[in-house]
Design a protein around this motif. Sequence first.
Motif, PDB file in Angstrom:
ATOM      1  N   PHE A   1      -7.688  -6.298  34.188  1.00  0.00           N
ATOM      2  CA  PHE A   1      -7.800  -7.694  33.373  1.00  0.00           C
ATOM      3  C   PHE A   1      -9.054  -8.439  34.149  1.00  0.00           C
ATOM      4  O   PHE A   1      -9.236  -8.396  35.146  1.00  0.00           O
ATOM      5  CB  PHE A   1      -6.751  -8.211  33.307  1.00  0.00           C
ATOM      6  CG  PHE A   1      -5.525  -7.813  32.577  1.00  0.00           C
ATOM      7  CD1 PHE A   1      -5.361  -7.824  31.224  1.00  0.00           C
ATOM      8  CD2 PHE A   1      -4.895  -6.869  33.204  1.00  0.00           C
ATOM      9  CE1 PHE A   1      -4.403  -7.079  30.523  1.00  0.00           C
ATOM     10  CE2 PHE A   1      -3.609  -6.249  32.610  1.00  0.00           C
ATOM     11  CZ  PHE A   1      -3.458  -6.343  31.307  1.00  0.00           C
ATOM     12  N   GLN A   2      -9.968  -8.719  33.284  1.00  0.00           N
ATOM     13  CA  GLN A   2     -10.838  -9.866  33.696  1.00  0.00           C
ATOM     14  C   GLN A   2     -11.201 -10.981  32.573  1.00  0.00           C
ATOM     15  O   GLN A   2     -10.579 -10.943  31.676  1.00  0.00           O
ATOM     16  CB  GLN A   2     -12.176  -9.076  33.777  1.00  0.00           C
ATOM     17  CG  GLN A   2     -12.664  -8.522  32.463  1.00  0.00           C
ATOM     18  CD  GLN A   2     -14.179  -7.710  32.904  1.00  0.00           C
ATOM     19  OE1 GLN A   2     -14.144  -6.678  33.715  1.00  0.00           O
ATOM     20  NE2 GLN A   2     -15.125  -7.993  32.047  1.00  0.00           N
ATOM     21  N   VAL A   3     -11.977 -11.908  33.075  1.00  0.00           N
ATOM     22  CA  VAL A   3     -12.046 -13.181  32.001  1.00  0.00           C
ATOM     23  C   VAL A   3     -13.522 -12.779  31.196  1.00  0.00           C
ATOM     24  O   VAL A   3     -14.319 -12.415  31.778  1.00  0.00           O
ATOM     25  CB  VAL A   3     -12.111 -14.374  33.191  1.00  0.00           C
ATOM     26  CG1 VAL A   3     -12.828 -15.448  32.315  1.00  0.00           C
ATOM     27  CG2 VAL A   3     -11.058 -14.747  33.745  1.00  0.00           C
ATOM     28  N   ALA A   4     -13.234 -13.274  30.107  1.00  0.00           N
ATOM     29  CA  ALA A   4     -14.216 -12.961  29.169  1.00  0.00           C
ATOM     30  C   ALA A   4     -14.621 -14.694  28.911  1.00  0.00           C
ATOM     31  O   ALA A   4     -13.654 -15.379  28.502  1.00  0.00           O
ATOM     32  CB  ALA A   4     -13.947 -12.346  27.773  1.00  0.00           C
ATOM     33  N   ASP A   5     -15.705 -14.929  29.187  1.00  0.00           N
ATOM     34  CA  ASP A   5     -16.213 -16.424  29.073  1.00  0.00           C
ATOM     35  C   ASP A   5     -16.135 -16.880  27.367  1.00  0.00           C
ATOM     36  O   ASP A   5     -16.623 -16.351  26.601  1.00  0.00           O
ATOM     37  CB  ASP A   5     -18.032 -16.367  29.386  1.00  0.00           C
ATOM     38  CG  ASP A   5     -18.452 -17.761  29.318  1.00  0.00           C
ATOM     39  OD1 ASP A   5     -17.451 -18.758  29.089  1.00  0.00           O
ATOM     40  OD2 ASP A   5     -19.443 -18.003  29.688  1.00  0.00           O
TER      41      ASP A   5
END
Length: 502
Positions: A145-149
């Motif tokens: 998982f990662q952050v999507a702006d």
Amino acid sequence: MNTKQLLSDSPKTIAEGLLSAINQDRAARAKEKAREGVKYYEGQHDILKNRVFYIDDNDVLKEDKFASNIRIPHQFLTEQVDQKTQYLLSKPMEYETEDETFYSYLEEYYDEEFQLFLQEMVEGGSQKGFEYAYARTNSNDKLCFQVADALCVFSIYDDTNELKRVCRYYDKNIYQEDKEEVITIAEIWDDKQVWFFKSEKGKAFEFDSDREMNPRPHILAVNQEGKKASRNYERIPFYRYKNNKKETTDLQPIKALIDDYDLMNAFMSNNLQDFAEAIYVVSGFQGDDLSKLRQNIKGKKVVGTGTGGGIDIKTVTIPVEGRKTKMEIDKENIYKFGMAFDSTQIGDGNITNIVIKSRYTLLNMKANKTEVRLQAMMKWINEMVTADINRRYKTSFNASDVKFSFIREVMVNENDLVQNEKVMAETKQILINTILASSSRIDDESVLRLICEQFELNWEEVQSAIETQSYTQGLAEGTDPVEVNVDGDTTQQVANGTGEAD
């Protein structure tokens, strides 16, 4: 926002509606507030735009470029966002399940990288009011998982307000004919696949035909033999994390207070700078106009006067105490309405654990709101993680069997803890002495029960241990002689308990 065209299955129709939808999203009030929150987190306050003006001899408003214009941003928001994030997530998130095998698989996913992801989600959501989590599969064929702006992502709903798709757009630098150009890439995600579109120099979007597969499934892999494999998540791999119900930033309740604090501090600095020297009252002046007089006094410290003229030197009392008092009031309200912990509080010096906990009350309330949102996001994440584990290891685990908890750490007064333990020990000793003093009036069993209650022991286990100990001790010390029959003769057994007979 009109997104009907973006719900179409025709790439041409989607492309026609993309430019308008993205422009509307960029201009949306929620995105403006989000950008404002990001700027204040980075220390880009409104005070940095401050300008000083004056009215010249012709009654024209002009900017005074010679006056002091000290502009100092005070990053209260940065402190409060980081404070909330670390208060909640300074310790790793804990998870538990009764199945040890399942737990060992979860350890592969909920590692240090995932902890960093959680911190970035809370920080981004606090600054912008909302943030997006994005699920993807890495080169090891494992979900991560990662952050999507959130500034470059928006959701697409149908007429029943049900989420159908998500659009993500971003700028990309490319080289064409030895020139660097910027193109905008837009992605439309649904629960099965993703479409790619591009726009050059702000023109209308067009279907990206240069991509080998467009649209393509969520996951596309190529093995060493060149064979392709694809699959999808059976859901949209984006989650909208909300900072609160109305998706407001942590800046909104305290922005006006921070701006006022910045102004009070900046203008006090400006006053001290400008009025460090005296004011010159000029009489009989026959030289330049007052605008030039102001510059000459500030720059050269000299001014000429006509016949019979003179200069009277005046000093000014700067309202320092008034400004300091106002700044203290602003600061108190910033921490109060920002629901944060003010580490500069002094109090009366009696720093007990009760006092410390009371100072954490507002931060605890804010953290409780955030934790509920995190738990909701973790439910979505864990469902995807469990599905990925079942796929990779051919298992059938259930996501509902996993429980998550976030451990908060509050500083304490160690001396207070030691003193409390001492008082508790002394109190317990007094109770034990009272029980023993009354033992002659009550039976042994009742005495034992009361003592076990004080030490939180199981009475039945203690009673059983005492009986066993008495029996063993009796064998060791000897028993009463008994008569046994050996070969028809009656003899007396020795009293040492060995069973040997004369």
